[in-house]
Design an enzyme around this catalytic site. Sequence first.
Site, PDB file in Angstrom:
ATOM      1  N   ASP A  57       1.124  -0.811  -0.024  1.00 38.56           N
ATOM      2  CA  ASP A  57      -0.277  -0.131  -0.022  1.00 38.56           C
ATOM      3  C   ASP A  57       1.101   0.919   0.101  1.00 38.56           C
ATOM      4  O   ASP A  57       2.534   1.115   0.255  1.00 38.56           O
ATOM      5  CB  ASP A  57      -1.013   0.217   1.057  1.00 38.56           C
ATOM      6  CG  ASP A  57      -0.426   0.371   2.327  1.00 38.56           C
ATOM      7  OD1 ASP A  57       0.599   0.353   2.820  1.00 38.56           O
ATOM      8  OD2 ASP A  57      -1.633   0.383   3.288  1.00 38.56           O
ATOM      9  N   ASN A  65      -4.428  13.192   0.211  1.00 33.89           N
ATOM     10  CA  ASN A  65      -5.238  13.279  -0.002  1.00 33.89           C
ATOM     11  C   ASN A  65      -5.803  15.127   0.564  1.00 33.89           C
ATOM     12  O   ASN A  65      -6.254  15.541  -0.003  1.00 33.89           O
ATOM     13  CB  ASN A  65      -5.988  12.593   0.705  1.00 33.89           C
ATOM     14  CG  ASN A  65      -6.180  11.000  -0.255  1.00 33.89           C
ATOM     15  OD1 ASN A  65      -6.330  11.252  -1.712  1.00 33.89           O
ATOM     16  ND2 ASN A  65      -7.147  10.132   0.120  1.00 33.89           N
ATOM     17  N   HIS A  70      -8.674  15.270  -3.050  1.00 28.90           N
ATOM     18  CA  HIS A  70      -9.004  14.031  -3.196  1.00 28.90           C
ATOM     19  C   HIS A  70      -8.751  13.592  -4.594  1.00 28.90           C
ATOM     20  O   HIS A  70      -8.676  12.120  -5.036  1.00 28.90           O
ATOM     21  CB  HIS A  70     -10.235  13.500  -2.434  1.00 28.90           C
ATOM     22  CG  HIS A  70     -10.353  13.222  -1.433  1.00 28.90           C
ATOM     23  ND1 HIS A  70     -10.270  11.932  -0.732  1.00 28.90           N
ATOM     24  CD2 HIS A  70     -10.915  14.158  -0.523  1.00 28.90           C
ATOM     25  CE1 HIS A  70     -10.470  12.724   0.587  1.00 28.90           C
ATOM     26  NE2 HIS A  70     -10.670  13.562   1.163  1.00 28.90           N
ATOM     27  N   ASP A  74      -6.200   9.824  -6.122  1.00 30.42           N
ATOM     28  CA  ASP A  74      -7.140   8.729  -7.387  1.00 30.42           C
ATOM     29  C   ASP A  74      -6.078   8.670  -8.093  1.00 30.42           C
ATOM     30  O   ASP A  74      -5.396   7.818  -8.772  1.00 30.42           O
ATOM     31  CB  ASP A  74      -8.849   9.299  -7.660  1.00 30.42           C
ATOM     32  CG  ASP A  74      -9.927   9.192  -7.040  1.00 30.42           C
ATOM     33  OD1 ASP A  74      -9.698   8.636  -5.908  1.00 30.42           O
ATOM     34  OD2 ASP A  74     -10.704  10.320  -7.298  1.00 30.42           O
ATOM     35  N   GLU A 100      -5.949   2.261  -0.479  1.00 27.50           N
ATOM     36  CA  GLU A 100      -4.652   2.510  -1.322  1.00 27.50           C
ATOM     37  C   GLU A 100      -4.208   1.169  -1.345  1.00 27.50           C
ATOM     38  O   GLU A 100      -2.315   1.347  -1.093  1.00 27.50           O
ATOM     39  CB  GLU A 100      -4.159   3.613  -0.475  1.00 27.50           C
ATOM     40  CG  GLU A 100      -3.438   3.336   0.986  1.00 27.50           C
ATOM     41  CD  GLU A 100      -4.561   3.405   1.960  1.00 27.50           C
ATOM     42  OE1 GLU A 100      -3.715   3.708   3.213  1.00 27.50           O
ATOM     43  OE2 GLU A 100      -5.336   4.019   1.545  1.00 27.50           O
TER      44      GLU A 100
END
Length: 194
Positions: A57, A65, A70, A74, A100
Amino acid sequence: MLIDVTERTLLQEKLTQLATIDSLTGVYNRTFFLELSRERLANSSPGKNPLSLIMFDIDHFKSINDRYGHEHGDIALQHIVEVCSRHTREKDVFGRYGGEEFVLCLPETTLTQAGQLAEVIRRDIEASTLHTASSSIHITASFGVVEAVHPEVTLEELLSEADQALYTSKRSGRNTVYLSNGLSNFTWIQDSAI
């Protein structure tokens, strides 16, 4: 009549895609990853036809973020998939496990080989700065790797062990790869190990 059949076929294809693919990243969703990985595990055999898992991760994803928004989070997820996909084979199963967190199921791959691959991916992620119109974001990731060494092991047990190795990596400073021997003993992969 022909238009109706075509529309129905397109709808079925769209539903199949929605049921199997993570819409943001384009890799398999968790449910379909688990289904395919169970099939790969059933076809593996320790010593003859090995199978390994890599779980990883993004380090400090919440801060990406929080700091950039955000939308950039993404984009970071998509960037990670792009980097990782450069190193996967057609027979590998690559999925978004949640948030993630990502996972790779690697048929015909030993623990050592999977650890080496994880280190290559880790280095590539670290070296591949994400450039957006408004900023450059340096991303790293932490990895846990495990091999199916017992014929009766379940996918859930492998995922749990890979998750423990991943969190050992997180507790040890992040941006590292840890291998699990299946007994909750973990080994750190160093740069010189590949």
